[in-house]
Scaffold this active site. Structure first.
Site, short mmCIF file in Angstrom:
data_model
loop_
_atom_site.label_atom_id
_atom_site.label_comp_id
_atom_site.label_asym_id
_atom_site.label_seq_id
_atom_site.Cartn_x
_atom_site.Cartn_y
_atom_site.Cartn_z
CG HIS A 100 -1.74 1.28 1.27
ND1 HIS A 100 -2.92 1.40 0.56
CD2 HIS A 100 -1.54 2.48 1.88
CE1 HIS A 100 -3.41 2.61 0.75
NE2 HIS A 100 -2.60 3.29 1.54
CG ASP A 179 -12.21 3.70 6.14
OD1 ASP A 179 -11.77 4.58 6.90
OD2 ASP A 179 -11.90 3.61 4.94
NE ARG A 186 -10.32 10.65 8.89
CZ ARG A 186 -9.50 9.84 8.21
NH1 ARG A 186 -9.91 8.67 7.78
NH2 ARG A 186 -8.27 10.18 7.97
CB SER A 201 -8.75 5.17 7.28
OG SER A 201 -9.20 5.16 5.96
CE LYS A 205 -9.48 2.08 3.46
NZ LYS A 205 -9.63 3.43 2.95
N1 URA Z 1 -6.35 6.78 2.53
C1 URA Z 1 -7.29 6.11 3.24
O1 URA Z 1 -7.74 5.05 2.83
N2 URA Z 1 -7.72 6.64 4.39
C2 URA Z 1 -7.25 7.80 4.91
O2 URA Z 1 -7.66 8.21 5.96
C3 URA Z 1 -6.28 8.49 4.16
C4 URA Z 1 -5.84 7.95 2.97
#
Ligand code: URA
Length: 449
Positions: A100, A179, A186, A201, A205
């Site tokens: 990621h 999320d 947010r 967050s 995932k």
């Molecule tokens: N990417 C995400 O998936 N979540 C965040 O809070 C910031 C970047």
């Protein structure tokens, strides 16, 4: 009550009490966190209350334990994928590795990286997203390839992982739905930047996705989420801790994002550059980061003593790319879309390039149509910015610096504006040191508490 699979008792806690607790620097318990995530997902706790709590978290932080509970509660809001059925012919489990990136300009690394790691026999489930704002999305780039399909059922994903090893596809809506709701909130309440919330967050995932190993590319610089190296390191430590505590072998590379990666920022042009890397060529920085991340992913699943660069040179990574694209109905041989209009910006002086601002280049690519301002917007496959020089290169007055590509001619002037102060040139042309692309590494061994 049951919210997205989570059962909770509406009367167990009071949102205002939890907000006050965090406002006054207190710690939320596991039970309180599970309750607020479930009650918010369910709509019992309103946006205004969750906004206040998110702001209190942004201002006062959370402990490692609180972030762990928060992440677990978001994972519990949705499905968890399971790759444990992937086996060798002898019946041994095949460990999956994923990467990621926190996002940057010209960051096309997933494209050569997934097939490269897959070419060593490692299944790579790369569930990706579309871009919003100045950083591009991996799916937007791949959709420049004729026929390529981003959406796969869980069964098709598993089959492709088993047969081809590499999959890059859209993350389904079932992973951490809490999320999704919280991130949208947010976004409009100035609370995206809270490190505990970013970390939970992203990691909710990734953990829900079910990978065995995860390598994070945490970027710092003008074109990144985290502007300073200290913030990037804190984010990396927080995410490595979350992954480690959840039983995922997690490490992070800290990488520079003051300068765009490679010589292209866009969609089709980034595919073109990635294919160059898979063919054994391509810009040095893209190759360096692809190989460094591949090494990290391979080591994480126990493959050592190999040189990932070798599979870029010998065609194995390219074979893997072609199979991955074809498996998702894409034509790896199809010509890539080209923008209708192009405009070249030339160097005004001779000298050595000492800076090229990633944010400015990302903004220019976005203004040209390569990215979207709202989720529902579409992107232009051919739009973007080609860079003809990078920091450290000598340039001469009048030589091309950037080529702007777009289907809408009227976008060029605004894109040009964003590049006006994007480049510094040292006319004395002394030697110029470029900062290290990979400036740090964090693994479980580096965590203190
Ligand atoms: N990417 C995400 O998936 N979540 C965040 O809070 C910031 C970047």
């Amino acid at each position: 009550m049951t919210a997205a699979g989570m059962t909770y008792d509406r009367s167990a806690h009071d949102a205002v009490e939890l907000i006050r607790l965090k406002r006054d620097h207190g710690r939320l318990s596991q039970d309180q966190i599970q309750w607020i995530i479930a009650a918010y997902t369910d709509g019992f706790v309103g946006d205004e209350q969750m906004s206040a709590l998110a702001m209190a978290i942004l201002l006062n932080g959370m402990t490692r334990q609180e972030i762990g509970h928060w992440t677990a509660a978001m994972i519990a809001s949705g499905e968890r994928m399971d790759f444990s059925s992937l086996r060798t012919p002898e019946g041994t489990r095949r460990l999956t590795a994923d990467k990621h990136s926190t996002g940057g300009v010209g960051d096309k690394i997933t494209l050569p990286l997934a097939p490269l790691v897959a070419s060593f026999g490692v299944p790579v489930p790369q569930l990706s997203g579309r871009g919003l704002g100045h950083t591009g999305g991996t799916l937007d780039k791949l959709e420049a390839i004729a026929g390529w399909q981003a959406d796969l059922s869980n069964e098709a994903l598993l089959r492709q992982l088993d047969e081809v090893n590499a999959v890059i596809c859209a993350a389904g809506p079932g992973l951490a739905p809490a999320d999704k709701k919280l991130y949208a909130l947010r976004d409009v309440t100035g609370t995206v930047e809270a490190i505990p919330l970013i970390a939970s967050s992203i990691m909710s995932k990734k953990i829900a996705e079910g990978t065995d190993a995860l390598v994070l590319d945490v970027k710092a610089g003008s074109g990144a989420f985290m502007k300073s190296r200290a913030e990037a390191e804190e984010l990396a430590r927080t995410m490595v801790a979350l992954g480690t505590d959840a039983g995922v072998k997690t490490s992070a590379l800290l990488t520079d994002m003051d300068t765009p990666l490679g010589l292209t920022a866009g969609n089709a042009i980034e595919i073109e550059e990635s294919v160059e890397v898979l063919a054994g060529g391509g810009p040095g920085d893209v190759v360096e980061l692809t190989v460094a991340l591949a090494q990290e992913m391979l080591t994480a699943v126990g493959i050592t003593g190999v040189d990932p660069a070798e599979n870029l040179r010998n065609g194995r990574a390219m074979d893997s790319w072609r199979r991955m694209i074809s498996a998702q109905s894409g034509d790896p041989d199809a010509a890539l879309p080209q923008a209708v209009h192009s405009h070249t910006i030339h160097a005004g002086v001779s000298g050595t390039v000492t800076r090229m601002d990633a944010m400015a280049v990302g903004l220019a690519a976005w203004r040209l149509g390569a990215g979207r301002a709202r989720k529902q917007d579409s992107v232009q496959a051919g739009a973007g910015v080609r860079m003809h020089a990078k920091p450290g290169d000598r340039i001469t007055e009048g030589q091309p610096l950037f080529t702007l590509l777009t289907d809408d001619e009227h976008r060029i002037a605004r894109a040009q504006q964003s590049l006006e102060r994007a480049v510094d040139v040292d006319v004395e042309s002394g030697p110029h040191e470029t900062p290290d692309l990979v400036f740090g590494r964090i693994s479980a061994a580096d965590l203190t508490d």
